[in-house]
Design a protein around this motif. Structure first.
Motif, PDB file in Angstrom:
ATOM      1  N   ARG A  47       0.859  -1.178   0.000  1.00 18.32           N
ATOM      2  CA  ARG A  47       0.000   0.000   0.000  1.00 18.32           C
ATOM      3  C   ARG A  47       0.905   1.241   0.000  1.00 18.32           C
ATOM      4  N   GLU A  49       1.223   5.400  -0.251  1.00 12.20           N
ATOM      5  CA  GLU A  49       0.514   6.670  -0.078  1.00 12.20           C
ATOM      6  C   GLU A  49       1.460   7.826  -0.373  1.00 12.20           C
ATOM      7  N   PRO A  54      -3.792   7.387  -0.969  1.00  9.33           N
ATOM      8  CA  PRO A  54      -3.405   6.081  -1.530  1.00  9.33           C
ATOM      9  C   PRO A  54      -3.205   6.154  -3.040  1.00  9.33           C
TER      10      PRO A  54
END
Length: 243
Positions: A47, A49, A54
């Protein structure tokens, strides 16, 4: 696994160079952890960011543009001149040109947000053919064409062999139309090659890129590439063959 700055650029957030700045300044997190080390690699499962937002993968877009003269082949221009991306105001993805055409050169240029394909198409090892048609001052003789075909010495290096052909000549105006097909991509290469053999370019247009042409388009017009065309470009770049 891909380098973090490459993943950020591929998502259309910003350029790879600016992505490196974002990482160094602590504005990028991976799985909740701030990353400041350039060269960090991530996978599709991580993930990412940027500034707390995101990362979303962009849909890949591919366009063929008939670039007019006096247009910059770049995303933006410091002097405020019109660029190739200005022809796509309705496209939300961050497009960028594959390679460049000189400011005063018209013709076919591809724009995409697919960095992987762009790198394949511009890497010299894959030898993608590009055909140019030039109006030159003077009428090239067989010796000049032969020099172009075998490669000519420029300031930077000797060019690779090219396909050169005299298409037409105007003895009254002492001008000619020459076709030159190359697979390199040095700055001003076609102009410099013709200048080196004694025939300066008056007008220049790229008529073909691999198997793509500007057929059906006028200067300033564009069209999306077909799925089959994109697939063929990828195969050509990777194998050197369409079939």
């Amino acid at each position: 696994m891909e380098r973090l700055q490459k993943v950020i650029a591929a998502a259309g957030v910003t350029s790879r160079r600016k992505a490196e700045g974002l990482i160094s300044s602590g504005k990028v997190r991976v799985n909740g952890e701030v990353i400041t080390q350039l060269g960090t690699k991530v996978s599709a499962q991580d993930r990412v960011e940027v500034n707390g937002i995101p990362l979303m993968k962009e849909a890949k877009r591919y366009f063929l543009l008939y670039k007019p003269r006096q247009i910059i082949s770049s995303v933006h221009d410091e002097k405020g001149r019109k660029t190739v991306v200005d022809f796509f105001p309705e496209i939300q993805q961050r497009l960028y040109p594959v390679g460049r055409l000189d400011y005063n050169t018209s013709g076919l240029i591809i724009l995409t947000n697919d960095g992987q394909l762009a790198n394949l198409l511009t890497h010299p090892r894959y030898q993608i053919e590009k055909n140019y048609v030039a109006k030159v001052n003077g009428i090239p003789d067989k010796m000049a064409l032969k020099k172009l075909q075998h490669g000519v010495r420029l300031a930077a290096k000797k060019t690779a062999p090219a396909k050169a052909k005299l298409l037409s000549s105007d003895h009254r105006k002492n001008t000619a139309i020459v076709s030159l097909t190359i697979h390199e991509g040095m700055n001003h290469e076609v102009r410099d090659m013709l200048q080196a053999v004694g025939y300066p370019v008056d007008k220049l247009s790229r008529e073909r890129y691999a198997f793509l042409t500007t057929e059906g388009l006028t200067a300033g017009e564009s069209r999306p590439l077909k799925h089959q065309e994109v697939a063929a470009l990828k195969k050509l770049a990777q194998t050197g063959k369409l079939r």
